[in-house]
Write an enzyme that holds these catalytic residues in place. Structure first.
Site, PDB file in Angstrom:
ATOM      1  N   ILE A  19       0.846  -1.205   0.000  1.00 14.11           N
ATOM      2  CA  ILE A  19       0.000   0.000   0.000  1.00 14.11           C
ATOM      3  C   ILE A  19       0.877   1.250   0.000  1.00 14.11           C
ATOM      4  CG2 ILE A  19      -1.819   1.252   1.234  1.00 14.11           C
ATOM      5  CD1 ILE A  19      -2.654  -1.496   2.437  1.00 14.11           C
ATOM      6  N   LEU A  87       2.329   3.393   7.876  1.00  8.68           N
ATOM      7  CA  LEU A  87       1.941   2.084   7.328  1.00  8.68           C
ATOM      8  C   LEU A  87       2.904   0.970   7.699  1.00  8.68           C
ATOM      9  CD1 LEU A  87       1.037   4.387   5.015  1.00  8.68           C
ATOM     10  CD2 LEU A  87       0.155   2.339   3.932  1.00  8.68           C
ATOM     11  N   ALA A  88       4.124   1.315   8.138  1.00  3.53           N
ATOM     12  CA  ALA A  88       5.125   0.276   8.418  1.00  3.53           C
ATOM     13  C   ALA A  88       4.544  -0.720   9.416  1.00  3.53           C
ATOM     14  CB  ALA A  88       6.387   0.904   8.990  1.00  3.53           C
ATOM     15  N   THR A 140      -6.439  -1.440  10.584  1.00 10.02           N
ATOM     16  CA  THR A 140      -7.116  -2.454   9.768  1.00 10.02           C
ATOM     17  C   THR A 140      -8.506  -2.747  10.321  1.00 10.02           C
ATOM     18  OG1 THR A 140      -7.061  -4.812   9.214  1.00 10.02           O
ATOM     19  CG2 THR A 140      -5.855  -4.174  11.177  1.00 10.02           C
ATOM     20  N   ASP A 141      -9.373  -3.292   9.477  1.00 10.28           N
ATOM     21  CA  ASP A 141     -10.703  -3.689   9.974  1.00 10.28           C
ATOM     22  C   ASP A 141     -10.602  -4.920  10.872  1.00 10.28           C
ATOM     23  OD1 ASP A 141     -10.111  -5.578   8.005  1.00 10.28           O
ATOM     24  OD2 ASP A 141     -12.109  -5.532   7.091  1.00 10.28           O
ATOM     25  N   GLU A 142      -9.446  -5.610  10.827  1.00  7.38           N
ATOM     26  CA  GLU A 142      -9.319  -6.850  11.624  1.00  7.38           C
ATOM     27  C   GLU A 142      -9.335  -6.579  13.125  1.00  7.38           C
ATOM     28  OE1 GLU A 142      -6.596  -9.822  10.320  1.00  7.38           O
ATOM     29  OE2 GLU A 142      -7.042  -9.456   8.220  1.00  7.38           O
ATOM     30  N   TYR A 165      -1.680 -10.744  14.743  1.00  8.31           N
ATOM     31  CA  TYR A 165      -1.573  -9.539  13.891  1.00  8.31           C
ATOM     32  C   TYR A 165      -2.611  -8.502  14.318  1.00  8.31           C
ATOM     33  CZ  TYR A 165      -2.734  -6.534   9.917  1.00  8.31           C
ATOM     34  OH  TYR A 165      -3.045  -5.446   9.128  1.00  8.31           O
ATOM     35  N   LYS A 169      -2.138  -4.704  16.007  1.00 11.23           N
ATOM     36  CA  LYS A 169      -2.652  -3.467  15.385  1.00 11.23           C
ATOM     37  C   LYS A 169      -3.591  -2.748  16.359  1.00 11.23           C
ATOM     38  CE  LYS A 169      -2.131  -2.152  11.613  1.00 11.23           C
ATOM     39  NZ  LYS A 169      -1.102  -1.285  10.967  1.00 11.23           N
ATOM     40  N   LYS A 204      -0.292 -13.093   0.032  1.00 13.38           N
ATOM     41  CA  LYS A 204      -1.702 -12.753   0.271  1.00 13.38           C
ATOM     42  C   LYS A 204      -2.579 -13.420  -0.790  1.00 13.38           C
ATOM     43  CE  LYS A 204      -0.275 -10.018   3.575  1.00 13.38           C
ATOM     44  NZ  LYS A 204       0.373  -8.747   3.391  1.00 13.38           N
ATOM     45  N   LEU A 205      -3.862 -13.629  -0.459  1.00 17.26           N
ATOM     46  CA  LEU A 205      -4.734 -14.487  -1.278  1.00 17.26           C
ATOM     47  C   LEU A 205      -4.697 -14.168  -2.775  1.00 17.26           C
ATOM     48  CD1 LEU A 205      -6.966 -16.737  -1.291  1.00 17.26           C
ATOM     49  CD2 LEU A 205      -8.605 -14.853  -1.350  1.00 17.26           C
TER      50      LEU A 205
HETATM   51  P1  NAD Z   1       3.370  -4.836   3.486  1.00 16.88           P
HETATM   52  O1  NAD Z   1       3.701  -5.997   4.331  1.00 16.88           O
HETATM   53  O2  NAD Z   1       3.228  -5.029   2.014  1.00 16.88           O
HETATM   54  O3  NAD Z   1       4.465  -3.689   3.707  1.00 16.88           O
HETATM   55  C1  NAD Z   1       4.931  -3.329   4.973  1.00 16.88           C
HETATM   56  C2  NAD Z   1       6.149  -2.430   4.793  1.00 16.88           C
HETATM   57  O4  NAD Z   1       6.582  -2.032   6.101  1.00 16.88           O
HETATM   58  C3  NAD Z   1       7.331  -3.104   4.106  1.00 16.88           C
HETATM   59  O5  NAD Z   1       7.889  -2.258   3.130  1.00 16.88           O
HETATM   60  C4  NAD Z   1       8.317  -3.336   5.246  1.00 16.88           C
HETATM   61  O6  NAD Z   1       9.671  -3.315   4.837  1.00 16.88           O
HETATM   62  C5  NAD Z   1       7.980  -2.175   6.174  1.00 16.88           C
HETATM   63  N1  NAD Z   1       8.362  -2.466   7.552  1.00 16.88           N
HETATM   64  C6  NAD Z   1       8.082  -3.598   8.264  1.00 16.88           C
HETATM   65  N2  NAD Z   1       8.645  -3.532   9.484  1.00 16.88           N
HETATM   66  C7  NAD Z   1       9.275  -2.326   9.558  1.00 16.88           C
HETATM   67  C8  NAD Z   1      10.045  -1.685  10.561  1.00 16.88           C
HETATM   68  N3  NAD Z   1      10.265  -2.259  11.749  1.00 16.88           N
HETATM   69  N4  NAD Z   1      10.546  -0.455  10.281  1.00 16.88           N
HETATM   70  C9  NAD Z   1      10.340   0.135   9.086  1.00 16.88           C
HETATM   71  N5  NAD Z   1       9.645  -0.440   8.093  1.00 16.88           N
HETATM   72  C10 NAD Z   1       9.113  -1.659   8.321  1.00 16.88           C
HETATM   73  O7  NAD Z   1       2.047  -4.208   4.106  1.00 16.88           O
HETATM   74  P2  NAD Z   1       0.777  -3.561   3.372  1.00 16.88           P
HETATM   75  O8  NAD Z   1      -0.135  -4.644   2.966  1.00 16.88           O
HETATM   76  O9  NAD Z   1       1.243  -2.543   2.414  1.00 16.88           O
HETATM   77  O10 NAD Z   1       0.093  -2.828   4.623  1.00 16.88           O
HETATM   78  C11 NAD Z   1       0.519  -1.529   5.009  1.00 16.88           C
HETATM   79  C12 NAD Z   1      -0.261  -1.103   6.234  1.00 16.88           C
HETATM   80  O11 NAD Z   1      -1.647  -1.123   5.961  1.00 16.88           O
HETATM   81  C13 NAD Z   1      -0.049  -2.017   7.445  1.00 16.88           C
HETATM   82  O12 NAD Z   1       0.026  -1.195   8.585  1.00 16.88           O
HETATM   83  C14 NAD Z   1      -1.301  -2.881   7.469  1.00 16.88           C
HETATM   84  O13 NAD Z   1      -1.597  -3.264   8.792  1.00 16.88           O
HETATM   85  C15 NAD Z   1      -2.335  -1.918   6.913  1.00 16.88           C
HETATM   86  N6  NAD Z   1      -3.447  -2.542   6.207  1.00 16.88           N
HETATM   87  C16 NAD Z   1      -3.224  -3.422   5.179  1.00 16.88           C
HETATM   88  C17 NAD Z   1      -4.299  -3.947   4.471  1.00 16.88           C
HETATM   89  C18 NAD Z   1      -4.103  -4.910   3.315  1.00 16.88           C
HETATM   90  O14 NAD Z   1      -5.093  -5.456   2.804  1.00 16.88           O
HETATM   91  N7  NAD Z   1      -2.890  -5.149   2.845  1.00 16.88           N
HETATM   92  C19 NAD Z   1      -5.616  -3.583   4.829  1.00 16.88           C
HETATM   93  C20 NAD Z   1      -5.804  -2.685   5.898  1.00 16.88           C
HETATM   94  C21 NAD Z   1      -4.711  -2.165   6.570  1.00 16.88           C
HETATM   95  O1  DAU Z   2      -8.822  -7.007   6.363  1.00 15.99           O
HETATM   96  C1  DAU Z   2      -7.626  -6.312   6.235  1.00 15.99           C
HETATM   97  C2  DAU Z   2      -6.476  -7.268   6.316  1.00 15.99           C
HETATM   98  O2  DAU Z   2      -6.496  -8.049   5.118  1.00 15.99           O
HETATM   99  C3  DAU Z   2      -5.135  -6.571   6.473  1.00 15.99           C
HETATM  100  O3  DAU Z   2      -5.112  -5.890   7.701  1.00 15.99           O
HETATM  101  C4  DAU Z   2      -3.992  -7.571   6.404  1.00 15.99           C
HETATM  102  O4  DAU Z   2      -2.742  -6.889   6.441  1.00 15.99           O
HETATM  103  C5  DAU Z   2      -4.097  -8.351   5.106  1.00 15.99           C
HETATM  104  O5  DAU Z   2      -3.098  -9.337   5.055  1.00 15.99           O
HETATM  105  C6  DAU Z   2      -5.477  -8.985   4.967  1.00 15.99           C
HETATM  106  O6  DAU Z   2      -5.638 -10.070   5.927  1.00 15.99           O
HETATM  107  P1  DAU Z   2      -6.337 -11.463   5.510  1.00 15.99           P
HETATM  108  O7  DAU Z   2      -5.908 -12.504   6.447  1.00 15.99           O
HETATM  109  O8  DAU Z   2      -7.795 -11.267   5.307  1.00 15.99           O
HETATM  110  O9  DAU Z   2      -5.648 -11.642   4.038  1.00 15.99           O
HETATM  111  P2  DAU Z   2      -5.100 -12.935   3.287  1.00 15.99           P
HETATM  112  O10 DAU Z   2      -4.829 -12.502   1.884  1.00 15.99           O
HETATM  113  O11 DAU Z   2      -4.007 -13.593   4.022  1.00 15.99           O
HETATM  114  O12 DAU Z   2      -6.344 -13.918   3.276  1.00 15.99           O
HETATM  115  C7  DAU Z   2      -7.589 -13.543   2.696  1.00 15.99           C
HETATM  116  C8  DAU Z   2      -8.563 -14.686   2.909  1.00 15.99           C
HETATM  117  O13 DAU Z   2      -8.165 -15.789   2.071  1.00 15.99           O
HETATM  118  C9  DAU Z   2      -8.593 -15.226   4.313  1.00 15.99           C
HETATM  119  O14 DAU Z   2      -9.915 -15.611   4.633  1.00 15.99           O
HETATM  120  C10 DAU Z   2      -7.693 -16.468   4.266  1.00 15.99           C
HETATM  121  C11 DAU Z   2      -7.881 -16.968   2.844  1.00 15.99           C
HETATM  122  N1  DAU Z   2      -6.729 -17.617   2.212  1.00 15.99           N
HETATM  123  C12 DAU Z   2      -5.534 -16.987   2.229  1.00 15.99           C
HETATM  124  C13 DAU Z   2      -4.418 -17.541   1.644  1.00 15.99           C
HETATM  125  C14 DAU Z   2      -3.073 -16.856   1.688  1.00 15.99           C
HETATM  126  C15 DAU Z   2      -6.885 -18.854   1.554  1.00 15.99           C
HETATM  127  O15 DAU Z   2      -7.987 -19.410   1.507  1.00 15.99           O
HETATM  128  N2  DAU Z   2      -5.785 -19.397   0.960  1.00 15.99           N
HETATM  129  C16 DAU Z   2      -4.550 -18.813   0.990  1.00 15.99           C
HETATM  130  O16 DAU Z   2      -3.589 -19.405   0.445  1.00 15.99           O
END
Ligand code: NAD
Ligand code: DAU
Length: 366
Positions: A19, A87-88, A140-142, A165, A169, A204-205
């Site tokens: 993100i 976001l880190a 996050t919504d989690e 996780y 958060k 991720k999925l």
């Molecule tokens: P990501 O795992 O792709 O990226 C995380 C980044 O943070 C990486 O570049 C990593 O190097 C950096 N990082 C990790 N530990 C660090 C540290 N100690 N110091 C400095 N940098 C560090 O994550 P993402 O999916 O881009 O998510 C970004 C943010 O958004 C997170 O806070 C996550 O909780 C939140 N979020 C993600 C989702 C999603 O669906 N991916 C949804 C809602 C919220």
């Molecule tokens: O809801 C926001 C969150 O969404 C973020 O805060 C997290 O950073 C992000 O990783 C994500 O969490 P989820 O656990 O929902 O995402 P993930 O992609 O890991 O899994 C999505 C759904 O798919 C979950 O119900 C588990 C399932 N899954 C996941 C993987 C990796 C599978 O069925 N098979 C898989 O191989």
């Protein structure tokens, strides 16, 4: 929106991640004066995600750990941001099941260090800059736990995290609210659902299923595939974050979603259809959906996430711009067309199953 960003100075922690890298691009394309990234480059970071940004004059990269308070202070003094987007994080639920402690370190202690540095920075600003400053905490919504068949997450939904996780958060959210309440640090907090789109690490999925389908590998669906997630294209999420910084009220939370809650199996089947429609079915595979396998469920698997973004829409005017099926189609193409980016990720992750339980310190599944 463009007017709000012109000349702004922005610090994005975690900007080399999924993100974060999309947010960096959004800020630069909208004319921000300075966009700096603070990132320590974990396995989840991909240097190629910032290749375009690095060519822009307004961009700067600082390699640092968010837990490192002196480093955070130094970077804040150098960047002098109007807005900090935090976001880190360690972001993958399955990895938090294997090894919770790095999540506590980065997500809780790291947020505490960044808050402390941001407070000291903010307190030293002149009044006019203090009024403009905003710490946007990307949660996050989690943190709200799991829904049954009905209902939606809203800003006043009780906090009830259920994975390591989500708990880390939620703990970071408490710290942010405490700094706002006790010291007056102007923050906004967001709780978004599941993102997808360019630059997402293939643990991720959606990216995992796309890459495995393209390679003709099995598609592991946890449990029966009935768990529901609420999906949003990442650029829509980034626009929402910018709207929150520009128009959201200080001290307020906003849930972010695009009203796309779907069962996992439906999402995986749609990926298979896109792959086949594009003529990308792997050699020897009749149709990609034949690759779907139901596998052991995730421990403590949250059943349903679904978001009501009415407050965000009402207060900031934000609306999602991307239709789910079209965005999924574009995402499949993106992963197919960006092989060097994928190969960079494969150096640290080969697509193996994660998250069946605690692992040894070496990280191998027990
Ligand atoms: P990501 O795992 O792709 O990226 C995380 C980044 O943070 C990486 O570049 C990593 O190097 C950096 N990082 C990790 N530990 C660090 C540290 N100690 N110091 C400095 N940098 C560090 O994550 P993402 O999916 O881009 O998510 C970004 C943010 O958004 C997170 O806070 C996550 O909780 C939140 N979020 C993600 C989702 C999603 O669906 N991916 C949804 C809602 C919220
Ligand atoms: O809801 C926001 C969150 O969404 C973020 O805060 C997290 O950073 C992000 O990783 C994500 O969490 P989820 O656990 O929902 O995402 P993930 O992609 O890991 O899994 C999505 C759904 O798919 C979950 O119900 C588990 C399932 N899954 C996941 C993987 C990796 C599978 O069925 N098979 C898989 O191989």
């Amino acid at each position: 929106m463009t007017k709000d960003l012109e000349g702004s100075r922005i610090l994005i922690t975690g900007g080399a991640g999924f993100i974060g890298a999309n947010l960096v691009e959004a800020c630069l394309r909208r004319g921000a004066g300075r966009v700096a990234v603070l990132d320590c480059l974990t396995y989840a970071a991909n240097p190629l995600s910032l290749a375009w940004a690095r060519q822009q004059k307004a961009f700067a990269f600082h390699q640092a750990d968010v837990v490192d308070l002196p480093a955070c202070k130094k970077i804040l003094a150098e960047v002098h941001p109007d807005w900090v987007f935090h976001l880190a994080a360690e972001s993958h639920v399955d990895r938090s099941i294997e090894q919770p402690l790095p999540f506590v370190r980065t997500n809780v202690q790291g947020t505490a260090s960044l808050l402390q540095a941001s407070l000291l920075h903010w307190q030293a600003l002149p009044q006019s800059s203090q009024d403009r400053f905003r710490f946007v905490h990307v949660s996050t919504d989690e943190v709200f736990g799991s829904l049954e068949q009905d209902g939606y997450f809203r800003e006043d939904t009780p906090v009830a995290p259920r994975s390591p996780y989500a708990a880390s958060k939620a703990a970071s959210d408490h710290l942010v609210r405490a700094y706002g309440h006790t010291y007056g640090l102007p923050y906004s907090m967001t709780h978004c659902g599941n993102n997808f789109g360019p630059y997402q690490f293939p643990e991720k999925l959606i990216p995992l299923m796309i890459l495995r389908a393209l390679q003709g590998k099995s598609l592991p669906v946890y449990g029966q595939g009935i768990n529901i997630r609420d999906w949003i294209q990442v650029e829509d999420h980034c626009q929402a974050l910018l709207q929150v910084a520009a128009r959201g009220r200080a001290g307020q939370a906003y849930v972010i979603g695009a009203r796309n809650d779907r069962p996992n199996l439906e999402v995986v089947e749609e990926i298979c259809e896109v792959v086949d429609r594009l003529g990308l079915t792997a050699p020897g595979v009749r149709q990609s959906r034949d690759l779907i396998r139901f596998v052991e469920d995730r421990p403590g698997h949250d059943f349903r996430y679904a978001i009501d973004p009415a407050k965000l829409e009402r207060e900031t005017g934000w609306r999602p711009q991307r239709e789910f099926s079209q965005a999924l189609h574009e995402t499949v193409l993106w992963y197919q067309e960006n092989q060097p980016w994928v190969e960079e990720c494969e150096k640290s992750y080969a697509g193996q199953r994660l998250g069946l339980g605690l692992t040894s310190p070496g990280g191998k599944s027990s």
